[in-house]
Design an enzyme around this catalytic site. Structure first.
Site, PDB file in Angstrom:
ATOM      1  N   MET A 143       0.850  -1.195   0.000  1.00  0.00           N
ATOM      2  CA  MET A 143       0.000   0.000   0.000  1.00  0.00           C
ATOM      3  C   MET A 143       0.885   1.245   0.000  1.00  0.00           C
ATOM      4  O   MET A 143       1.704   1.424   0.900  1.00  0.00           O
ATOM      5  CB  MET A 143      -0.912  -0.008   1.238  1.00  0.00           C
ATOM      6  CG  MET A 143      -1.843   1.188   1.321  1.00  0.00           C
ATOM      7  SD  MET A 143      -3.113   1.005   2.610  1.00  0.00           S
ATOM      8  CE  MET A 143      -2.109   0.802   4.089  1.00  0.00           C
ATOM      9  N   HIS A 144       0.729   2.065  -1.042  1.00  0.00           N
ATOM     10  CA  HIS A 144       1.554   3.268  -1.112  1.00  0.00           C
ATOM     11  C   HIS A 144       0.897   4.417  -1.870  1.00  0.00           C
ATOM     12  O   HIS A 144       1.434   5.513  -1.907  1.00  0.00           O
ATOM     13  CB  HIS A 144       2.886   2.936  -1.797  1.00  0.00           C
ATOM     14  CG  HIS A 144       2.730   2.654  -3.270  1.00  0.00           C
ATOM     15  ND1 HIS A 144       2.272   1.452  -3.744  1.00  0.00           N
ATOM     16  CD2 HIS A 144       2.961   3.429  -4.358  1.00  0.00           C
ATOM     17  CE1 HIS A 144       2.234   1.492  -5.062  1.00  0.00           C
ATOM     18  NE2 HIS A 144       2.642   2.680  -5.463  1.00  0.00           N
ATOM     19  N   ARG A 145      -0.259   4.192  -2.501  1.00  0.00           N
ATOM     20  CA  ARG A 145      -0.875   5.236  -3.325  1.00  0.00           C
ATOM     21  C   ARG A 145      -1.241   6.452  -2.478  1.00  0.00           C
ATOM     22  O   ARG A 145      -1.807   6.308  -1.378  1.00  0.00           O
ATOM     23  CB  ARG A 145      -2.149   4.712  -3.982  1.00  0.00           C
ATOM     24  CG  ARG A 145      -1.938   3.558  -4.940  1.00  0.00           C
ATOM     25  CD  ARG A 145      -1.523   4.013  -6.304  1.00  0.00           C
ATOM     26  NE  ARG A 145      -1.220   2.886  -7.160  1.00  0.00           N
ATOM     27  CZ  ARG A 145      -0.573   2.975  -8.314  1.00  0.00           C
ATOM     28  NH1 ARG A 145      -0.160   4.151  -8.735  1.00  0.00           N
ATOM     29  NH2 ARG A 145      -0.339   1.899  -9.038  1.00  0.00           N
TER      30      ARG A 145
ATOM     31  N   ASP B 274      -2.629  -1.908  -3.484  1.00  0.00           N
ATOM     32  CA  ASP B 274      -3.067  -0.808  -4.349  1.00  0.00           C
ATOM     33  C   ASP B 274      -2.078  -0.637  -5.505  1.00  0.00           C
ATOM     34  O   ASP B 274      -2.047   0.381  -6.172  1.00  0.00           O
ATOM     35  CB  ASP B 274      -3.270   0.503  -3.573  1.00  0.00           C
ATOM     36  CG  ASP B 274      -2.009   1.009  -2.880  1.00  0.00           C
ATOM     37  OD1 ASP B 274      -0.900   0.471  -3.137  1.00  0.00           O
ATOM     38  OD2 ASP B 274      -2.111   1.971  -2.087  1.00  0.00           O
TER      39      ASP B 274
END
Length: 368
Positions: A205-207, A287
């Protein structure tokens, strides 16, 4: 034919490795250089990817580093122009959708150099994603557009790209996965961590849309914490996510102790290590774009925490489920999978490990 292959971020390495290998089969027709822009510049991580994938060290490293999108793009263009003027390539090959992809395309085209884009035609229709802007700018300029699926072909045709520029070849990222799957299966990483096959989930998860807003990030972490009561989640945490979680005071959601339980964070992993974890996971939550593709081929259920995807083929034929960043939807779909409702998918057409060979065959025919 003299070719410059461009990589800038770690996902690019996975896409470029099989292309370089395929080019090496034509030593009398292709001379190629590997240029690393240094957009992702973590030495430890970059080095591990080159080693894992058996890639040669870059011939040239532009070492542009971080900065705003404008700063990074400008630095890449200035430095890559020098390389092009010195090396005078017949063709530049770019992959994916990072800033390096767009910057090197624009630079080469303004110098009259032909450009090929591998993984062309992907569209999320979400202009808040920097990657979508990079894709659109790159594809409108390129001479050779190599696509992964029929959606990409249709997108390019709808945008007025001539049919003789579009080549449906398959997915080079899957070339890399299929080549390394057997080796990844021999690792003992999961045993070292005390994990059993299908006894954990993996998470990326990094968006910005998920991690830069405290309310949204809190909701996602609350959903993940509920899932983790039934199934521990292994999270090789992205620096951006780590920074924002600490800034928002959400560090209590993570477990960094010796026992794998809850949302258990690790440092970023090498390619083979992460492939090993995903192969044996019961569930993947992400994501990212690439993981939607990899899980489709691995047959592992994937919950994508985004409102859209540039890879709809993974939902059409694969095991990918789009849930956005809504806490209720994340929990609902995860509980279905945990109760045994596993989405059955199959690999898309031409995701067979030979995409890079098809790409190089086209280039040799057209330019060789």
């Amino acid at each position: 034919m003299k070719v410059i292959n461009v990589v800038g971020a770690r996902p690019n390495f996975m896409k470029m490795a099989p292309i370089i290998e395929a080019m090496n089969r034509y030593p009398d027709k292709i001379r190629h250089l590997l240029v690393h822009t240094g957009q992702h510049y973590d030495e430890k991580m970059s080095q591990s990817f080159f080693v894992d994938l058996g890639m040669p060290k870059p011939d040239i490293n532009l070492e542009v580093g971080s900065g705003s999108h404008a700063e990074q793009t400008a630095r890449i263009m200035v430095e890559f122009e020098k390389v092009c003027l010195q090396e005078k390539p017949d063709l530049v090959i770019v992959v994916g959708d990072v800033n390096s992809t767009m910057a090197c395309t624009i630079t080469a085209k303004k110098l009259g150099i032909q450009v090929a884009h591998v993984e062309a035609g992907l569209r999320s229709r979400d202009m808040t994603m920097p990657e979508e802007i990079n894709r659109l700018c790159t594809d409108v300029l390129c001479d050779y557009l190599f696509t992964t699926d029929h959606f990409a072909d249709e997108n390019l045709a709808a945008e007025g790209v001539p049919a003789d520029k579009i080549f449906f070849v398959g997915n080079v990222m899957i070339d890399t996965l299929l080549k390394h799957r057997a080796l990844a299966s021999t690792l003992d990483l999961s045993r070292k961590l005390g994990l059993v096959p299908k006894g954990y989930a993996t998470l990326t998860m990094h968006r910005p849309g998920n991690v830069d807003d405290k309310r949204i990030l809190t909701g996602i972490l609350e959903a993940l914490a509920e899932i983790a009561k039934e199934l521990p989640i292994v999270f090789p945490i992205h620096p951006r996510t780590k920074k924002m979680a600490e800034q928002f005071g959400l560090g209590h959601f993570f477990n960094s102790g010796e026992k794998v339980e809850g949302i258990w964070i690790t440092e970023p992993l090498g390619y083979l290590e992460f492939l090993h974890l995903n192969m044996n996971a019961r569930l993947v939550l992400t994501d990212s774009g690439g993981l939607q593709e990899e899980t489709t081929v691995l047959g592992v259920p994937c919950i994508t925490m985004r409102p859209n995807t540039e890879r709809p083929i993974t939902c059409e034929v694969g095991s990918n489920i789009m849930v956005g960043n809504d806490k209720t939807r994340i929990l609902e779909e995860a509980r279905k999978i945990l109760s045994g409702e596993i989405p059955q998918g199959r690999s898309p057409e031409k995701w067979d490990g030979h995409a890079a060979e098809r790409i190089v065959e086209v280039l040799v025919e057209k330019l060789g």
